[in-house]
Design an enzyme around this catalytic site. Structure first.
Site, PDB file in Angstrom:
ATOM      1  N   GLN A  77      91.659  -1.322 117.181  1.00  0.00           N
ATOM      2  CA  GLN A  77      90.985  -0.953 118.321  1.00  0.00           C
ATOM      3  C   GLN A  77      91.449   0.458 118.711  1.00  0.00           C
ATOM      4  O   GLN A  77      92.552   1.608 118.099  1.00  0.00           O
ATOM      5  CB  GLN A  77      91.586  -1.297 119.232  1.00  0.00           C
ATOM      6  CG  GLN A  77      90.739  -1.208 120.716  1.00  0.00           C
ATOM      7  CD  GLN A  77      90.999  -1.609 122.150  1.00  0.00           C
ATOM      8  OE1 GLN A  77      90.580  -2.789 121.796  1.00  0.00           O
ATOM      9  NE2 GLN A  77      90.908  -0.798 123.267  1.00  0.00           N
TER      10      GLN A  77
ATOM     11  N   ASP B 111      87.953  14.580 110.800  1.00  0.00           N
ATOM     12  CA  ASP B 111      89.217  14.033 111.286  1.00  0.00           C
ATOM     13  C   ASP B 111      90.045  12.950 110.328  1.00  0.00           C
ATOM     14  O   ASP B 111      89.997  12.120 110.892  1.00  0.00           O
ATOM     15  CB  ASP B 111      88.410  12.693 112.518  1.00  0.00           C
ATOM     16  CG  ASP B 111      90.118  12.090 113.744  1.00  0.00           C
ATOM     17  OD1 ASP B 111      90.900  12.984 113.587  1.00  0.00           O
ATOM     18  OD2 ASP B 111      89.572  11.199 114.341  1.00  0.00           O
TER      19      ASP B 111
END
Length: 659
Positions: free
Chosen positions: A333, A450
């Site tokens: 997550q 990223d």
């Protein structure tokens, strides 16, 4: 209803607070309904999801409390899991038990929309949580005690005698409760006490909980004449006042009449509160539906095209394939969503990303994930297989990569496995090839924005696959840079991007350089070693003193080719130079890594940021430091554009957005 819709955000809280205040005033008429502690969890969820499920839980438990004085229930569906427990103390008469439960049911909603909450009243206990806590005996995070203020006029000698007597009573009650089904009351020389374990806790669990409670509540002595230990699995109280009820009290005595009146008032308040909560839920649901329609318009252009393509998956198919998003199928997550393992028909295993929708950011990220990379295929990029748009939430379907992220193998304390030097070097080369393909192998340049270890997945052969393209941007070949809002992870962002918001492919090159040094050293850039500066600073010092082999992860125990390690470190430093013009392209990086005797220019000193600045998230300090560096560089190839200096936290961990 129109009035409620217009005023609901204010009206619903005003009425609920008013109800809670009236309930509190009423509760003080009976000390067993006074509040010992209300503990709300920090995690939150959607109001429209948790409130109706919470109400359903309470309605189900109510009948059990009415019948036997306690009840537990679990409600699990595709949207939420809620476990709840309610219990009165064994000495309470039935009428007082119902009164106490009604009061707790009215007060605990103050925790909503938190996913957990527990309320200790002096006569009962009510808790809900997102996991099965029924056998939980202690919880070091939230177990607490409640000590009353010292009683005036009590001398030192009397306080000492009271403490001795209270300590003896506490020990006796704790032992008696364990052998008496989890409950005991008693008094000793002017001290009254009660010990109560919850019905779902085992006998051994009761013993463990009360042992801890005894130690905790004795901490209130000798100053407090009333003390309570409030643990996950039990309640323990002593007092100078007789608070113990008579469970056999007859229904027709005067006090029972008061209880009956109180029950009627509380029930009326509860009904009113439920009505208001239900009204607010309907309002919230309607508001959310309208918002979803508006978001649907934004996705309209891609909705029709993907419904007709093989990229479209039915929501029901993916829901079933993940066992209705069962927690056991969860792979991980992040700030943007949860990832689940799913098995489709014919046994094909995929990864399903379940996006969060609490902000408008998800529209942009979804668009990037689907439209930017759906047609891209490369051995070092995670392949997007499709998506689901028309269900209650949007889902992305990826190829399944079995060996988790690179981060697990570099930075976890209990590593799954130690990567060999060959595996590390091959991972570095694979990441470089994947980024080079994004920059030069597609119809337009794609910048990932990223690049970091948690966004690099490893397949069955430990080959790297770059993932998470939610922040990616593309721009045409005739543009020198994009002026865009800043998004990424501190410690990996290039200085010119951090300070000026100027985005080019050299921002990915900088991030790659940091990642290379992390892979070689096995240490994180913003959490290296105390008092020695950042990872870049430490590596640079060793490089300048020709001690580059000391950079290599000591877990390799010296088993690595020194020349290859030196080459990787030099390339990493070259990619991390402050001036973007001095950094190589990713295709040049690939050549430097795979060729036998490549020409690798000598790197200049990289920009240093103290790790304490990064760890504290002090964006302004980082920006000032980087400005000082950039002002000394020749940046003639870049057009300065004004950019805002207002930053706010992003939904990604350690990330931030520039709005």
């Amino acid at each position: 209803m129109h009035f409620l819709s217009a005023k609901a955000p204010y009206l619903r809280w005003a009425i609920i607070i008013l109800l809670l205040r009236h309930t509190t005033l009423l509760c003080y008429s009976d000390p067993r309904i006074s509040e010992a502690a209300l503990i709300c969890g920090k995690n939150r969820t959607s109001v429209s999801i948790i409130i109706p499920n919470f109400v359903k839980e309470m309605e189900t438990i109510s009948q059990s409390v009415t019948d036997k004085g306690w009840g537990s229930f679990s409600l699990i569906n595709a949207n939420i899991s809620i476990y709840a427990l309610a219990q009165c103390h064994n000495d309470l008469p039935r009428g007082d038990c119902l009164l106490c439960y009604a009061a707790s049911r009215t007060r605990l909603p103050r925790c909503l929309p938190a996913t957990s909450g527990r309320l200790f009243l002096d006569g009962c206990f009510l808790r809900y949580d997102a996991y099965n806590f029924f056998n939980e005996t202690t919880d070091p995070r939230v177990d607490t005690r409640n000590c009353s203020s010292p009683e005036g006029g009590v001398g030192d000698e009397e306080a000492v005698n009271f403490a001795v007597n209270a300590g003896r009573l506490i020990d006796n009650l704790s032992g008696m409760a364990v052998v008496s089904g989890g409950f005991a009351v008693g008094n000793w020389k002017g001290v009254y006490g009660l010990a109560q374990c919850w019905k779902t806790v085992s006998r051994e669990g009761c013993r463990e909980c009360l042992a801890k409670a005894s130690r905790e509540v004795k901490g209130c002595l000798p100053n407090s004449r009333d003390g309570r230990a409030l643990n996950a699995g039990c309640y323990l109280r002593y007092s100078a006042h007789n608070f113990i009820a008579d469970p056999n009290r007859q229904a027709d005595d005067g006090s029972s009449a008061v209880s009956k009146t109180g029950v009627k008032i509380i029930i009326a308040l509860v009904v009113t509160a439920i009505f208001m909560i239900s009204t607010f839920t309907a309002y919230t649901y309607r508001k959310k539906s309208l918002k979803r329609k508006e978001e649907g318009k934004n996705l309209g252009p891609i909705l029709s095209s993907y419904n007709k393509s093989n990229l479209n998956f039915k929501y029901e198919t993916l829901e079933k394939a993940t066992k209705y998003f069962d927690p056991s199928m969860k792979l991980g997550q992040g700030g943007a969503g949860s990832v689940f393992k799913a098995t489709l028909q014919r046994g094909k295993v995929v990864a399903v990303k379940r996006l969060f929708f609490n902000t408008r950011q998800w529209v942009d990220e979804f668009f990037n994930e689907v439209n930017l990379i759906s047609g891209i295929e490369h051995k070092n990029l995670v392949k997007l297989l499709g998506c689901s748009i028309e269900g209650p939430e949007s889902l992305l379907v990826y190829e399944f990569v079995p060996n988790k992220s690179l981060e697990h193998y570099l930075f976890e304390e209990n590593k799954i496995k130690i990567l060999t030097w060959k595996e590390r070097f091959d991972i570095v080369v694979g990441i470089a090839e994947g980024i080079a393909f994004l920059h030069e192998g597609c119809s337009s340049r794609i910048i990932h924005r990223d690049i970091k270890s948690s966004n690099v997945l490893l397949d069955g052969n430990f080959a790297p696959k770059i993932a998470d393209f939610g922040l990616a941007r593309d721009f045409a070949a005739d543009k020198t840079h994009l002026s865009t809002g800043i998004a990424g992870t501190l410690g990996y962002m290039a200085p010119e991007y951090l300070v000026k918001g100027q985005l080019t492919e050299k921002a990915d090159v900088y991030s790659f350089g940091v990642l290379v040094l992390e892979i070689v050293s096995g240490r994180k850039n913003n959490a290296f070693v105390e008092d020695t500066g950042s990872l870049l600073q430490t590596v640079w010092k060793l490089y300048k003193t020709t001690q580059t082999t000391q950079v290599v992860d000591p877990l390799l125990e010296g088993v690595f080719p020194a020349h290859e390690a030196s080459k990787a470190i030099q390339v990493g430093l070259l990619c991390c130079q402050a001036s973007p013009g001095s950094r190589p392209s990713m295709s040049q990086v690939v050549d430097m890594l795979i060729l036998e005797n490549p020409h690798i220019p000598q790197p200049t000193q990289p920009p240093f940021i103290n790790p304490s600045v990064l760890a504290a998230g002090n964006i302004k300090s980082a920006k000032t430091l980087m400005s000082d560096v950039l002002n000394k560089l020749d940046s003639s190839s870049y057009t300065t554009s004004s950019s805002s200096s207002t930053y706010q936290s992003s939904t990604r961990s350690q990330d931030f957005q520039h709005q």
